[in-house]
Design a protein around this motif. Structure first.
Motif, PDB file in Angstrom:
ATOM      1  N   TYR A  14       0.832  -1.206   0.000  1.00 56.00           N
ATOM      2  CA  TYR A  14       0.000   0.000   0.000  1.00 56.00           C
ATOM      3  C   TYR A  14       0.868   1.259   0.000  1.00 56.00           C
ATOM      4  O   TYR A  14       0.653   2.179  -0.791  1.00 56.00           O
ATOM      5  N   LEU A  15       1.869   1.300   0.885  1.00 54.71           N
ATOM      6  CA  LEU A  15       2.738   2.472   0.946  1.00 54.71           C
ATOM      7  C   LEU A  15       3.540   2.638  -0.341  1.00 54.71           C
ATOM      8  O   LEU A  15       3.764   3.754  -0.804  1.00 54.71           O
ATOM      9  N   THR A  16       3.965   1.531  -0.931  1.00 53.72           N
ATOM     10  CA  THR A  16       4.654   1.595  -2.223  1.00 53.72           C
ATOM     11  C   THR A  16       3.747   2.220  -3.269  1.00 53.72           C
ATOM     12  O   THR A  16       4.168   3.098  -4.032  1.00 53.72           O
ATOM     13  N   ASN A  17       2.477   1.799  -3.300  1.00 54.25           N
ATOM     14  CA  ASN A  17       1.529   2.315  -4.284  1.00 54.25           C
ATOM     15  C   ASN A  17       1.253   3.802  -4.111  1.00 54.25           C
ATOM     16  O   ASN A  17       1.188   4.543  -5.092  1.00 54.25           O
ATOM     17  N   ILE A  18       1.104   4.259  -2.878  1.00 54.45           N
ATOM     18  CA  ILE A  18       0.753   5.673  -2.697  1.00 54.45           C
ATOM     19  C   ILE A  18       1.938   6.604  -2.901  1.00 54.45           C
ATOM     20  O   ILE A  18       1.746   7.800  -3.079  1.00 54.45           O
ATOM     21  N   ARG A  19       3.147   6.072  -2.910  1.00 54.63           N
ATOM     22  CA  ARG A  19       4.316   6.916  -3.186  1.00 54.63           C
ATOM     23  C   ARG A  19       4.463   7.210  -4.679  1.00 54.63           C
ATOM     24  O   ARG A  19       5.182   8.121  -5.063  1.00 54.63           O
ATOM     25  N   ARG A  20       3.775   6.448  -5.502  1.00 56.84           N
ATOM     26  CA  ARG A  20       3.844   6.668  -6.951  1.00 56.84           C
ATOM     27  C   ARG A  20       3.101   7.952  -7.304  1.00 56.84           C
ATOM     28  O   ARG A  20       2.173   8.352  -6.600  1.00 56.84           O
ATOM     29  N   PRO A  21       3.461   8.588  -8.415  1.00 58.11           N
ATOM     30  CA  PRO A  21       2.723   9.784  -8.846  1.00 58.11           C
ATOM     31  C   PRO A  21       1.233   9.469  -8.983  1.00 58.11           C
ATOM     32  O   PRO A  21       0.850   8.470  -9.585  1.00 58.11           O
ATOM     33  N   GLY A  22       0.399  10.276  -8.377  1.00 54.38           N
ATOM     34  CA  GLY A  22      -1.043  10.075  -8.414  1.00 54.38           C
ATOM     35  C   GLY A  22      -1.538   9.005  -7.470  1.00 54.38           C
ATOM     36  O   GLY A  22      -2.724   8.684  -7.450  1.00 54.38           O
ATOM     37  N   GLY A  23      -0.658   8.444  -6.649  1.00 50.20           N
ATOM     38  CA  GLY A  23      -1.020   7.343  -5.763  1.00 50.20           C
ATOM     39  C   GLY A  23      -1.980   7.712  -4.641  1.00 50.20           C
ATOM     40  O   GLY A  23      -2.611   6.852  -4.058  1.00 50.20           O
ATOM     41  N   LEU A  24      -2.097   8.994  -4.344  1.00 53.90           N
ATOM     42  CA  LEU A  24      -3.017   9.428  -3.290  1.00 53.90           C
ATOM     43  C   LEU A  24      -4.357   9.871  -3.849  1.00 53.90           C
ATOM     44  O   LEU A  24      -5.183  10.425  -3.136  1.00 53.90           O
ATOM     45  N   GLY A  25      -4.570   9.654  -5.138  1.00 61.18           N
ATOM     46  CA  GLY A  25      -5.858   9.982  -5.744  1.00 61.18           C
ATOM     47  C   GLY A  25      -5.731  11.049  -6.817  1.00 61.18           C
ATOM     48  O   GLY A  25      -4.760  11.794  -6.878  1.00 61.18           O
ATOM     49  N   LYS A  26      -6.750  11.097  -7.660  1.00 61.35           N
ATOM     50  CA  LYS A  26      -6.749  12.049  -8.780  1.00 61.35           C
ATOM     51  C   LYS A  26      -7.167  13.447  -8.355  1.00 61.35           C
ATOM     52  O   LYS A  26      -6.784  14.427  -8.981  1.00 61.35           O
ATOM     53  N   ASN A  27      -7.969  13.541  -7.296  1.00 58.03           N
ATOM     54  CA  ASN A  27      -8.430  14.834  -6.819  1.00 58.03           C
ATOM     55  C   ASN A  27      -7.302  15.503  -6.032  1.00 58.03           C
ATOM     56  O   ASN A  27      -6.880  15.000  -4.990  1.00 58.03           O
ATOM     57  N   PRO A  28      -6.803  16.666  -6.502  1.00 64.05           N
ATOM     58  CA  PRO A  28      -5.659  17.308  -5.833  1.00 64.05           C
ATOM     59  C   PRO A  28      -5.921  17.667  -4.369  1.00 64.05           C
ATOM     60  O   PRO A  28      -5.042  17.502  -3.529  1.00 64.05           O
ATOM     61  N   GLY A  29      -7.118  18.135  -4.062  1.00 64.42           N
ATOM     62  CA  GLY A  29      -7.436  18.487  -2.677  1.00 64.42           C
ATOM     63  C   GLY A  29      -7.414  17.275  -1.766  1.00 64.42           C
ATOM     64  O   GLY A  29      -6.860  17.307  -0.662  1.00 64.42           O
ATOM     65  N   ARG A  30      -8.018  16.193  -2.241  1.00 60.54           N
ATOM     66  CA  ARG A  30      -8.037  14.950  -1.468  1.00 60.54           C
ATOM     67  C   ARG A  30      -6.615  14.410  -1.307  1.00 60.54           C
ATOM     68  O   ARG A  30      -6.236  13.966  -0.225  1.00 60.54           O
ATOM     69  N   ALA A  31      -5.820  14.467  -2.373  1.00 61.68           N
ATOM     70  CA  ALA A  31      -4.440  13.967  -2.302  1.00 61.68           C
ATOM     71  C   ALA A  31      -3.637  14.758  -1.277  1.00 61.68           C
ATOM     72  O   ALA A  31      -2.856  14.175  -0.509  1.00 61.68           O
ATOM     73  N   LEU A  32      -3.822  16.069  -1.220  1.00 62.52           N
ATOM     74  CA  LEU A  32      -3.111  16.890  -0.233  1.00 62.52           C
ATOM     75  C   LEU A  32      -3.531  16.542   1.190  1.00 62.52           C
ATOM     76  O   LEU A  32      -2.695  16.456   2.090  1.00 62.52           O
ATOM     77  N   ARG A  33      -4.827  16.340   1.397  1.00 62.07           N
ATOM     78  CA  ARG A  33      -5.307  15.957   2.733  1.00 62.07           C
ATOM     79  C   ARG A  33      -4.732  14.600   3.150  1.00 62.07           C
ATOM     80  O   ARG A  33      -4.320  14.414   4.293  1.00 62.07           O
ATOM     81  N   ARG A  34      -4.695  13.674   2.212  1.00 59.85           N
ATOM     82  CA  ARG A  34      -4.141  12.353   2.522  1.00 59.85           C
ATOM     83  C   ARG A  34      -2.642  12.430   2.814  1.00 59.85           C
ATOM     84  O   ARG A  34      -2.145  11.782   3.736  1.00 59.85           O
ATOM     85  N   ALA A  35      -1.927  13.221   2.023  1.00 62.04           N
ATOM     86  CA  ALA A  35      -0.486  13.388   2.260  1.00 62.04           C
ATOM     87  C   ALA A  35      -0.245  14.002   3.636  1.00 62.04           C
ATOM     88  O   ALA A  35       0.675  13.588   4.356  1.00 62.04           O
TER      89      ALA A  35
END
Length: 200
Positions: free
Chosen positions: A114-135
Motif C-alpha cells: 500500500y505504501l509503495t503504491n501511494i508513493r507513486r505519482p497520483g497514488g493518493l488519488g486524482k483529486n488534488p485536494g483529497r491527495a493533499l489531505r491524505r499526504a
C-alpha cells in the motif's frame, strides 16, 4: 463510459439470507437472494446520486437518512484510506518508520505494498485536494513518509530508522557492523509482524 465492476476477495455474489455480514460495503455484483436485483449495484447507484446531488423523489432525504442509520459508507475510497492509515499508524508505532518493505503486513493489511503504491505519482488519488489531505494525514504520522521527496531511497530511510532504534536502545555505533540484523518486535497479538527485512 461503462464502468467495470470492481473485483475483490469478498464472498461470492450470492449469499444465503442467513449469512448477513452487517454492513453496507458489498461488492458491486452482490445479490442477496436468487432473482433479486443486485444489492451492490443499487448501493453504488445510491452513492453516485448522493455524491452528484441528484438523489430525486419525495423520499430522497428519508432514504439517505435510513441508509445512514444502517451505516452506509458514502465514500468507499475515503473509508479504505482511513483503514490503511490506521495500519500505517500501527506499523510506525512498531517500527519507527513508514519505509516499510513491500512485503510488510500489519493488522491483516499489506501495508508495504500500500505504501509503495501511494508513493507513486497520483497514488493518493486524482483529486488534488483529497491527495493533499491524505499526504498531510500520512505526514502527521511520519514527516518522512515519502523519502524520495527528500532525496533518498525507502531502503535508506528504513535502515536509518532501524539504526536510530538500535542506538536509542543502547547499542554502540562501533558494534553495528555489516551483517547485523534487526529482528521484529512482537506485536500485540503475540506473534512477530512481518517486517520483511533487517539491517545488513
Amino acid at each position: 463510459m461503462r464502468r467495470t465492476p470492481r473485483r475483490s476477495a469478498r464472498p461470492p455474489p450470492h449469499q444465503p439470507p442467513g449469512n448477513r455480514v452487517h454492513h453496507l460495503d458489498v461488492p458491486y455484483e452482490h445479490v442477496e437472494t436468487e432473482g433479486a436485483s443486485p444489492l451492490g449495484r443499487w448501493l453504488s447507484d445510491q452513492r453516485r446520486a448522493y455524491r452528484a446531488g441528484t438523489a430525486a423523489g419525495e423520499r430522497a432525504a428519508e432514504r439517505t437518512a435510513e441508509l445512514e442509520e444502517l451505516g452506509i459508507v458514502w465514500d468507499t475510497a475515503d473509508a479504505a484510506f482511513e483503514q490503511n492509515l490506521a495500519a500505517a499508524r500501527a506499523y510506525y508505532e512498531l517500527h519507527g518508520t513508514l519505509a516499510a518493505p513491500r512485503n510488510a503486513t500489519i493488522l491483516d493489511i499489506a501495508i508495504g505494498q500500500y505504501l509503495t503504491n501511494i508513493r507513486r505519482p497520483g497514488g493518493l488519488g486524482k483529486n488534488p485536494g483529497r491527495a493533499l489531505r491524505r499526504a498531510a494525514a500520512l505526514a502527521a504520522i511520519a514527516p518522512d513518509c515519502n523519502p524520495r521527496e527528500l532525496g533518498w531511497t525507502v531502503d535508506r530511510q528504513r535502515h536509518y530508522a532501524y539504526l536510530a532504534q538500535l542506538l536509542a536502545e543502547g547499542a554502540r555505533l562501533t558494534a553495528v557492523v555489516p551483517g547485523v540484523t534487526r529482528t521484529a518486535k512482537t506485536s500485540d497479538a503475540g506473534s512477530p509482524p512481518n517486517d520483511g527485512t533487517g539491517l545488513s
